[in-house]
Design a protein around this motif. Structure first.
Motif, PDB file in Angstrom:
ATOM      1  N   GLY A  41      -4.098  -4.088   1.805  1.00  0.00           N
ATOM      2  CA  GLY A  41      -4.459  -4.133   3.217  1.00  0.00           C
ATOM      3  C   GLY A  41      -3.762  -3.081   4.043  1.00  0.00           C
ATOM      4  O   GLY A  41      -4.385  -2.418   4.883  1.00  0.00           O
ATOM      5  N   GLU A  42      -2.472  -2.901   3.836  1.00  0.00           N
ATOM      6  CA  GLU A  42      -1.717  -1.972   4.673  1.00  0.00           C
ATOM      7  C   GLU A  42      -2.028  -0.518   4.352  1.00  0.00           C
ATOM      8  O   GLU A  42      -1.819   0.369   5.190  1.00  0.00           O
ATOM      9  N   ALA A  43      -2.521  -0.237   3.139  1.00  0.00           N
ATOM     10  CA  ALA A  43      -2.716   1.148   2.716  1.00  0.00           C
ATOM     11  C   ALA A  43      -4.183   1.543   2.576  1.00  0.00           C
ATOM     12  O   ALA A  43      -4.474   2.729   2.359  1.00  0.00           O
ATOM     13  N   TYR A  44      -5.103   0.569   2.700  1.00  0.00           N
ATOM     14  CA  TYR A  44      -6.514   0.917   2.525  1.00  0.00           C
ATOM     15  C   TYR A  44      -6.991   1.775   3.699  1.00  0.00           C
ATOM     16  O   TYR A  44      -6.638   1.514   4.850  1.00  0.00           O
ATOM     17  N   ARG A  76      -3.110   4.913   1.248  1.00  0.00           N
ATOM     18  CA  ARG A  76      -2.116   5.690   1.987  1.00  0.00           C
ATOM     19  C   ARG A  76      -1.059   4.731   2.541  1.00  0.00           C
ATOM     20  O   ARG A  76      -1.276   4.056   3.530  1.00  0.00           O
ATOM     21  N   ARG A  77       0.072   4.678   1.879  1.00  0.00           N
ATOM     22  CA  ARG A  77       1.111   3.746   2.291  1.00  0.00           C
ATOM     23  C   ARG A  77       1.687   4.146   3.646  1.00  0.00           C
ATOM     24  O   ARG A  77       1.964   5.327   3.893  1.00  0.00           O
ATOM     25  N   PRO A  78       1.905   3.176   4.540  1.00  0.00           N
ATOM     26  CA  PRO A  78       2.415   3.497   5.874  1.00  0.00           C
ATOM     27  C   PRO A  78       3.932   3.631   5.919  1.00  0.00           C
ATOM     28  O   PRO A  78       4.488   3.873   6.981  1.00  0.00           O
ATOM     29  N   TRP A  79       4.600   3.445   4.789  1.00  0.00           N
ATOM     30  CA  TRP A  79       6.050   3.560   4.769  1.00  0.00           C
ATOM     31  C   TRP A  79       6.501   3.845   3.352  1.00  0.00           C
ATOM     32  O   TRP A  79       5.683   3.900   2.424  1.00  0.00           O
ATOM     33  N   PHE A  80       7.796   4.039   3.178  1.00  0.00           N
ATOM     34  CA  PHE A  80       8.359   4.149   1.843  1.00  0.00           C
ATOM     35  C   PHE A  80       9.631   3.324   1.797  1.00  0.00           C
ATOM     36  O   PHE A  80      10.146   2.868   2.819  1.00  0.00           O
ATOM     37  N   VAL A  92       8.450  12.273  -0.561  1.00  0.00           N
ATOM     38  CA  VAL A  92       7.379  12.425  -1.546  1.00  0.00           C
ATOM     39  C   VAL A  92       7.320  11.145  -2.363  1.00  0.00           C
ATOM     40  O   VAL A  92       8.289  10.784  -3.043  1.00  0.00           O
ATOM     41  N   LEU A  93       6.209  10.433  -2.270  1.00  0.00           N
ATOM     42  CA  LEU A  93       6.067   9.200  -3.026  1.00  0.00           C
ATOM     43  C   LEU A  93       5.964   9.477  -4.517  1.00  0.00           C
ATOM     44  O   LEU A  93       5.478  10.540  -4.936  1.00  0.00           O
ATOM     45  N   ALA A 133       5.130   3.094  -9.531  1.00  0.00           N
ATOM     46  CA  ALA A 133       6.389   2.917  -8.803  1.00  0.00           C
ATOM     47  C   ALA A 133       6.233   3.152  -7.304  1.00  0.00           C
ATOM     48  O   ALA A 133       7.003   2.613  -6.501  1.00  0.00           O
ATOM     49  N   ALA A 134       5.235   3.918  -6.890  1.00  0.00           N
ATOM     50  CA  ALA A 134       5.034   4.193  -5.462  1.00  0.00           C
ATOM     51  C   ALA A 134       4.704   2.921  -4.680  1.00  0.00           C
ATOM     52  O   ALA A 134       4.821   2.900  -3.454  1.00  0.00           O
TER      53      ALA A 134
END
Length: 496
Positions: A116-119, A281-285, A301-302, A307-308
């Protein structure tokens, strides 16, 4: 194809003959009968076999395992077991490692949050959902709406509360521009208008955790042909059904392993097609997800693999238990588990249909498919009926069943849409409650004109035996036949 085999032992007991699951119950789940427990909530959680728990303790106390984000001997030992767990998940689902990646999460809900957060929801794209989704899937709509996408529900209807394929096509085609429940009547089958994978996301359960209805897996490819990614909630499906990812190819599949073999809790998986994962697309790391990072220059860099998406340190002491659990269930054979719980479900449904008050009126109202070839799992939702024909408040059933040592589930099972359909709640009435702040459950029930806060769910699993069903049927008959239970003395409880 994943091999099917006959083995000489199931959890240390003979697997030959009709008594094998009874032997399995005695050997692996003997604590049920030793404690006079009747467990009927396998959709809520599977039960841990004794051999898995003792094997886990022996492994942890017999070796040295450290944080896998290092190159020390202890870390390498954990990293090796982590890799073995990923391979075990792929083998279990017959998934090609070149096509699929396995991401370990705290549970199925954690896997859904990752999607949900990265779609890449955007204005004009669509999130299409079944009305009988679990709340953890319903929550995806907040991500979609925050980015301007349309969130549309496909209703479930009929006595079986099944999702209508024609209305699903209407939702996927985008003919209805109004967010909310799709009310189109297109009866053409889902089929082949190819498009680029950019229209949005279809999210639906392989098996409803409310009614047990199993929705067709063929919808996956059909929705993809229409330009959609597909998220399959398999949490309620995989404990007693095979899911072959070489035949069906959902872009995202979510599971919780404690529902399959009880131990460990706190570990789930997102099984994602690598090409779909690359579109997220992840909104954080966080720690563990990056290949390189700068604090002062503020760049990162993810990692370029699973692991990302695995935030922080994975549950490295429990992940080997997933490998062991999958080996355990594969030794039994998922086809045999499926046949076992299907037979028990038939016994349960047959027994419930025979329950009558002295005047011949039914004691039970069932929800979900009862025949006609509709697929269903070992989850049965129902309401008990008093001698006056009214629904027995589910809180009464909670109290009375607990007093008999019976564990079952009551409420809406985190599945409000299926409950709304089961009780035929009109949208107008539901909207009237949206902004009301009421101080008790009874006030909400009165506003919605509901006879009860939900239903009763009985669900079966690998440890279940015919005597469990007999105990439940006897309990219902002895407790409610020819009676009109009240609600006096029950504490109010709001929520699902």
């Amino acid at each position: 194809m994943k091999k099917e085999q006959t083995v000489s032992h199931i959890g240390g007991c003979s697997s030959g003959g009709s008594g094998s699951f009874a032997e399995l119950r005695a050997h692996e789940f003997g604590y049920l009968d030793e404690g006079a427990h009747t467990y009927l909530d396998h959709t809520g959680a599977g039960l841990p076999p004794r051999s898995l728990v003792t094997g886990s303790a022996e492994r942890i106390t017999g070796g040295l395992f450290g944080n896998p984000h290092s190159e020390s001997p202890a870390s390498r030992a954990s990293g090796l077991l982590l890799a073995e767990a990923r391979q075990a998940v792929l083998r279990h689902f017959n998934a090609d490692p070149a096509e699929y990646a396995v991401i370990f999460t705290p549970n199925a809900t954690g896997a859904l949050r990752l999607v949900g957060e990265a779609y890449p929801f955007a204005r004009g794209s669509r999130l299409v959902m079944s009305l009988d989704n679990h709340n953890s899937v319903n929550g995806l709509r907040e991500y979609a709406r925050a980015r301007g996408a349309i969130a549309a529900y496909v209703p479930v209807s009929g006595p079986g509360l099944q999702m209508d394929e024609g209305r699903l096509r209407s939702a996927l085609s985008g003919r209805s521009r109004v967010p909310g429940i799709l009310r189109g009547k297109d009866r053409r089958p889902l089929a082949g208008r190819a498009g680029s994978r950019s229209r949005g996301l279809l999210a639906y359960p392989a098996q409803s955790n409310f009614t047990g209805v199993q929705h067709p897996l063929e919808w996956i490819a059909q929705a993809q042909e229409l330009g959609y990614d597909v998220l399959l909630d398999a949490a309620a499906f995989v404990p007693a059904n095979s899911l072959d990812l070489s035949r069906f190819h959902p872009d995202f599949t979510v599971v919780s392993w404690y529902k399959v073999f009880g131990h460990p809790t706190g570990v789930g998986s997102l099984i994602a097609r690598r090409e779909a994962l690359a579109r997220l697309r992840r909104p954080w790391f966080s720690g563990g997800t990056i290949y390189a990072v700068s604090a002062q220059a503020q760049w990162h860099v993810l990692a370029d693999d699973e692991a990302a998406f695995e935030d922080g340190t994975v549950n490295f002491l429990s992940l080997p238990d997933v490998t062991a659990g999958l080996e355990w269930i594969d030794r039994i054979g998922m086809d045999r588990v499926h046949a076992h719980v299907t037979a028990l479900t038939g016994q349960l449904l047959g027994g419930l249909r025979t329950l009558r008050h002295s005047d011949g009126s039914p004691m039970v109202r069932l929800y979900g498919p009862e025949g006609g070839g509709a697929a269903r799992g070992a989850t049965v939702a129902l309401n008990l009926l008093g001698a006056d024909g009214r629904i027995v408040d589910e809180r009464i059933v909670t109290r009375d069943s607990a007093a008999r040592g019976i564990s079952l589930r009551t409420g809406c099972f985190c599945n409000p849409g299926a409950g709304e359909a089961a009780f035929a709640l009109p949208l107008r009435r539901l909207r009237s409650a949206a902004h009301r702040q009421l101080d008790s459950l009874e006030a909400y029930l009165e506003l919605l004109e509901l006879p009860s806060a939900g239903a009763v769910r009985v669900s079966l699993g690998v440890s279940s035996q015919p005597r469990d069903i007999e105990t439940f049927l006897t309990f219902v008959t002895e407790t409610y036949r020819d009676r009109v239970p009240g609600v006096a003395g029950l504490a109010a409880r709001v929520g699902c």
